[in-house]
Scaffold this active site. Structure first.
Site, PDB file in Angstrom:
ATOM      1  N   LYS A 154     -14.101  20.303 -34.505  1.00  0.00           N
ATOM      2  CA  LYS A 154     -14.009  21.271 -35.604  1.00  0.00           C
ATOM      3  C   LYS A 154     -12.549  21.578 -35.972  1.00  0.00           C
ATOM      4  CE  LYS A 154     -16.897  23.851 -33.225  1.00  0.00           C
ATOM      5  NZ  LYS A 154     -17.551  22.853 -32.361  1.00  0.00           N
ATOM      6  N   ILE A 155     -11.732  21.887 -34.971  1.00  0.00           N
ATOM      7  CA  ILE A 155     -10.341  22.270 -35.268  1.00  0.00           C
ATOM      8  C   ILE A 155      -9.518  21.046 -35.687  1.00  0.00           C
ATOM      9  CG2 ILE A 155      -8.212  23.221 -34.273  1.00  0.00           C
ATOM     10  CD1 ILE A 155     -10.089  24.948 -32.440  1.00  0.00           C
ATOM     11  N   CYS A 205      -8.398  18.590 -28.082  1.00  0.00           N
ATOM     12  CA  CYS A 205      -9.536  18.241 -27.236  1.00  0.00           C
ATOM     13  C   CYS A 205      -9.784  19.396 -26.264  1.00  0.00           C
ATOM     14  CB  CYS A 205      -9.243  16.957 -26.468  1.00  0.00           C
ATOM     15  SG  CYS A 205      -7.696  17.031 -25.561  1.00  0.00           S
ATOM     16  N   PRO A 206     -10.988  19.500 -25.703  1.00  0.00           N
ATOM     17  CA  PRO A 206     -11.207  20.536 -24.681  1.00  0.00           C
ATOM     18  C   PRO A 206     -10.527  20.131 -23.378  1.00  0.00           C
ATOM     19  CG  PRO A 206     -13.173  19.191 -24.949  1.00  0.00           C
ATOM     20  CD  PRO A 206     -12.174  18.671 -25.941  1.00  0.00           C
ATOM     21  N   SER A 233      -4.550  23.499 -27.677  1.00  0.00           N
ATOM     22  CA  SER A 233      -5.893  23.356 -27.089  1.00  0.00           C
ATOM     23  C   SER A 233      -5.980  24.156 -25.784  1.00  0.00           C
ATOM     24  CB  SER A 233      -6.254  21.891 -26.898  1.00  0.00           C
ATOM     25  OG  SER A 233      -5.364  21.251 -26.010  1.00  0.00           O
ATOM     26  N   ARG A 234      -5.599  23.571 -24.665  1.00  0.00           N
ATOM     27  CA  ARG A 234      -5.520  24.288 -23.398  1.00  0.00           C
ATOM     28  C   ARG A 234      -4.284  23.770 -22.663  1.00  0.00           C
ATOM     29  NH1 ARG A 234      -8.309  27.537 -25.296  1.00  0.00           N
ATOM     30  NH2 ARG A 234     -10.350  28.296 -24.644  1.00  0.00           N
ATOM     31  N   ASP A 258       0.981  26.752 -27.981  1.00  0.00           N
ATOM     32  CA  ASP A 258       0.316  28.057 -28.073  1.00  0.00           C
ATOM     33  C   ASP A 258      -0.397  28.364 -26.760  1.00  0.00           C
ATOM     34  OD1 ASP A 258      -0.545  30.403 -29.606  1.00  0.00           O
ATOM     35  OD2 ASP A 258      -2.555  29.546 -29.414  1.00  0.00           O
ATOM     36  N   GLU A 263      -0.583  30.201 -18.022  1.00  0.00           N
ATOM     37  CA  GLU A 263      -0.463  31.344 -18.944  1.00  0.00           C
ATOM     38  C   GLU A 263      -1.161  32.601 -18.442  1.00  0.00           C
ATOM     39  OE1 GLU A 263      -2.503  29.548 -22.419  1.00  0.00           O
ATOM     40  OE2 GLU A 263      -3.964  31.181 -22.242  1.00  0.00           O
ATOM     41  N   HIS A 295      -0.790  32.155 -27.066  1.00  0.00           N
ATOM     42  CA  HIS A 295      -2.235  31.990 -27.283  1.00  0.00           C
ATOM     43  C   HIS A 295      -2.718  32.881 -28.435  1.00  0.00           C
ATOM     44  CE1 HIS A 295      -5.882  30.287 -25.020  1.00  0.00           C
ATOM     45  NE2 HIS A 295      -6.218  30.483 -26.280  1.00  0.00           N
TER      46      HIS A 295
HETATM   47  P1  NAI Z   1     -14.917  20.763 -30.603  1.00  0.00           P
HETATM   48  O1  NAI Z   1     -15.874  20.671 -29.478  1.00  0.00           O
HETATM   49  O2  NAI Z   1     -15.441  20.946 -31.996  1.00  0.00           O
HETATM   50  O3  NAI Z   1     -13.985  19.458 -30.629  1.00  0.00           O
HETATM   51  C1  NAI Z   1     -13.405  18.886 -29.491  1.00  0.00           C
HETATM   52  C2  NAI Z   1     -13.344  17.387 -29.722  1.00  0.00           C
HETATM   53  O4  NAI Z   1     -12.628  16.816 -28.624  1.00  0.00           O
HETATM   54  C3  NAI Z   1     -14.714  16.713 -29.794  1.00  0.00           C
HETATM   55  O5  NAI Z   1     -14.827  15.939 -30.965  1.00  0.00           O
HETATM   56  C4  NAI Z   1     -14.743  15.848 -28.531  1.00  0.00           C
HETATM   57  O6  NAI Z   1     -15.484  14.646 -28.712  1.00  0.00           O
HETATM   58  C5  NAI Z   1     -13.262  15.586 -28.333  1.00  0.00           C
HETATM   59  N1  NAI Z   1     -12.925  15.122 -26.987  1.00  0.00           N
HETATM   60  C6  NAI Z   1     -13.576  15.354 -25.829  1.00  0.00           C
HETATM   61  N2  NAI Z   1     -12.993  14.687 -24.820  1.00  0.00           N
HETATM   62  C7  NAI Z   1     -11.940  14.016 -25.365  1.00  0.00           C
HETATM   63  C8  NAI Z   1     -10.980  13.146 -24.832  1.00  0.00           C
HETATM   64  N3  NAI Z   1     -10.978  12.806 -23.528  1.00  0.00           N
HETATM   65  N4  NAI Z   1     -10.053  12.627 -25.666  1.00  0.00           N
HETATM   66  C9  NAI Z   1     -10.060  12.941 -26.982  1.00  0.00           C
HETATM   67  N5  NAI Z   1     -10.969  13.764 -27.540  1.00  0.00           N
HETATM   68  C10 NAI Z   1     -11.895  14.296 -26.740  1.00  0.00           C
HETATM   69  O7  NAI Z   1     -13.908  21.930 -30.227  1.00  0.00           O
HETATM   70  P2  NAI Z   1     -12.950  22.743 -31.204  1.00  0.00           P
HETATM   71  O8  NAI Z   1     -13.634  23.957 -31.703  1.00  0.00           O
HETATM   72  O9  NAI Z   1     -12.315  21.826 -32.172  1.00  0.00           O
HETATM   73  O10 NAI Z   1     -11.851  23.264 -30.153  1.00  0.00           O
HETATM   74  C11 NAI Z   1     -11.017  22.355 -29.454  1.00  0.00           C
HETATM   75  C12 NAI Z   1     -10.298  23.091 -28.354  1.00  0.00           C
HETATM   76  O11 NAI Z   1      -9.372  24.007 -28.915  1.00  0.00           O
HETATM   77  C13 NAI Z   1     -11.214  23.986 -27.475  1.00  0.00           C
HETATM   78  O12 NAI Z   1     -11.833  23.246 -26.442  1.00  0.00           O
HETATM   79  C14 NAI Z   1     -10.247  24.997 -26.926  1.00  0.00           C
HETATM   80  O13 NAI Z   1      -9.755  24.533 -25.690  1.00  0.00           O
HETATM   81  C15 NAI Z   1      -9.106  25.027 -27.953  1.00  0.00           C
HETATM   82  N6  NAI Z   1      -9.022  26.316 -28.648  1.00  0.00           N
HETATM   83  C16 NAI Z   1      -7.833  26.975 -28.655  1.00  0.00           C
HETATM   84  C17 NAI Z   1      -7.698  28.188 -29.296  1.00  0.00           C
HETATM   85  C18 NAI Z   1      -6.385  28.923 -29.366  1.00  0.00           C
HETATM   86  O14 NAI Z   1      -6.354  30.103 -29.745  1.00  0.00           O
HETATM   87  N7  NAI Z   1      -5.260  28.300 -29.033  1.00  0.00           N
HETATM   88  C19 NAI Z   1      -8.852  28.823 -29.941  1.00  0.00           C
HETATM   89  C20 NAI Z   1     -10.053  27.998 -29.952  1.00  0.00           C
HETATM   90  C21 NAI Z   1     -10.133  26.805 -29.302  1.00  0.00           C
END
Ligand code: NAI
Length: 339
Positions: A154-155, A205-206, A233-234, A258, A263, A295
């Site tokens: 999504k992001i 990625c997560p 991401s993390r 971020d 952290e 963050h």
């Molecule tokens: P999402 O689940 O929609 O997308 C994550 C994508 O990463 C998926 O398409 C998945 O297939 C892919 N992925 C999984 N394993 C992978 C790998 N080994 N290599 C490459 N891609 C891989 O999650 P969304 O909503 O896009 O969020 C992504 C991450 O952003 C979250 O897991 C979270 O850790 C982080 N996040 C950070 C925030 C912040 O305030 N800094 C706030 C919200 C999320």
């Protein structure tokens, strides 16, 4: 449901209380982070509501289960801070907020790229000090540059869409290529060629066992010299000491963060009158070509409203039916959720 809300700040109380007018849960706010030491505070609460730096390891979860907790409601998307296998064994369900505002995080990511590239963070201080020199502030055009997006869920997809608008070429890495990114012309590659060809690498990625320290001393060797790295991401997706070495050697041209692996002891607190004890973070803060935010990528009004609404909805649904579509299980750690 009776809910113990941990790691609460003023804005959490405001948005959760507003949304709760429709749900009528009994919310009790704790400023403390939830971990094995503070878990006894939740005794008698059926639900605990937690955020990114609460640590729900096996001992903490065991205490929660013994105290009568049945549900862990994460008010975030990532769930790397919960031992899901232990939660399952203890009969604790875990729900999260899979999407609240991918725009909030994506727009902050692009803000970091623009600020770091055009050195706006440095120019701000310089101009306020009456220094109007441009020496050292030169950036590059984003148009025509190649951006590698690691994780096109999504992001990552919103980031790709915005950068496509800037005229960037898009590379991607994801086990599940995204149709919208393919339509934007994204070329999917393995990590090494993506790093070798990208002027900017942005991580979305997560954090999983597969992505832990994905950016490390070895992978940084593949990086295009002088490239920019962005992590919203993390923290543990990158090996921070290795990144510091790459900054010192010049292999890595600039870095925007971020999130940070350690952290939990620092972010979301005002430590401005204290000596920073974390030498790795302190070293990072000395580089002119490093930009760090604490963050805050998620931190928009729209995102906080959506987080509060989904979190309380998840709890209500679990209370009524014993389940929620936003439940996460141990299998998802091995096979991460699709976008
Ligand atoms: P999402 O689940 O929609 O997308 C994550 C994508 O990463 C998926 O398409 C998945 O297939 C892919 N992925 C999984 N394993 C992978 C790998 N080994 N290599 C490459 N891609 C891989 O999650 P969304 O909503 O896009 O969020 C992504 C991450 O952003 C979250 O897991 C979270 O850790 C982080 N996040 C950070 C925030 C912040 O305030 N800094 C706030 C919200 C999320």
């Amino acid at each position: 449901m009776r809910v113990a809300v941990f790691s609460t700040k003023s804005y959490d109380r405001t948005f959760l209380s507003q949304a709760n007018a429709r749900y009528g849960h009994e919310l009790v706010f704790f400023e403390a982070r939830l971990d094995r030491q503070t878990a006894p505070l939740a005794a008698g609460f059926e639900c605990v509501c937690v955020f990114v730096n609460d640590r729900l390891d096996q001992p903490a979860l065991t205490t929660l289960a013994q105290g009568g907790t049945r549900l862990v409601a994460l008010r975030c998307a990532g769930f790397n801070n919960v031992d899901l296998a232990a939660a399952e064994r203890l009969g604790l369900a875990v729900v999260r907020v899979p999407a609240y505002s991918p725009h909030a995080v994506a727009e902050h990511t692009v803000g970091l790229i623009l600020s770091l590239n055009r050195k706006i963070h440095r120019a701000y201080h310089r101009v306020r000090d009456g220094n109007f020199s441009l020496e050292g502030l030169m950036g590059f055009d984003l148009a025509g540059k190649t951006v590698g997006v690691v994780g096109t869920g999504k992001i990552g997809t919103v980031v790709a869409r915005i950068l496509h608008g800037f005229g960037c070429r898009l590379l991607g890495l994801d086990p599940m290529p995204n149709p919208e990114c393919l339509r934007l012309g994204m070329e999917y590659l393995e990590l090494e060629p993506l790093l070798a060809r990208s002027d900017i690498v942005t991580l979305h990625c997560p954090l999983t066992p597969q992505t832990h320290h994905l950016i490390n001393a070895r992978s940084l060797q593949q990086l295009k010299p002088g490239a920019m790295l962005v992590n919203t991401s993390r923290g543990a997706v990158i090996d921070t000491p290795a990144v510091i070495q790459a900054l010192k050697s010049g292999r890595l041209g600039s870095l925007a963060l971020d999130v940070y692996e350690e952290e939990a002891d620092v972010f979301f607190q005002d430590l401005s009158d204290q000596v920073i004890q974390d030498d790795v973070l302190a070293r990072l803060l000395t580089f002119p070509n490093v930009l760090i935010t604490g963050h805050q990528a998620f931190f928009t009004r729209e995102a906080l409203q959506a987080i509060a609404e989904t979190t309380l909805g998840n709890i209500a649904q679990f209370e009524q039916t014993g389940r929620s579509p936003n439940q996460v299980t141990a299998q998802q750690v091995v096979k991460p959720p699709a976008g």
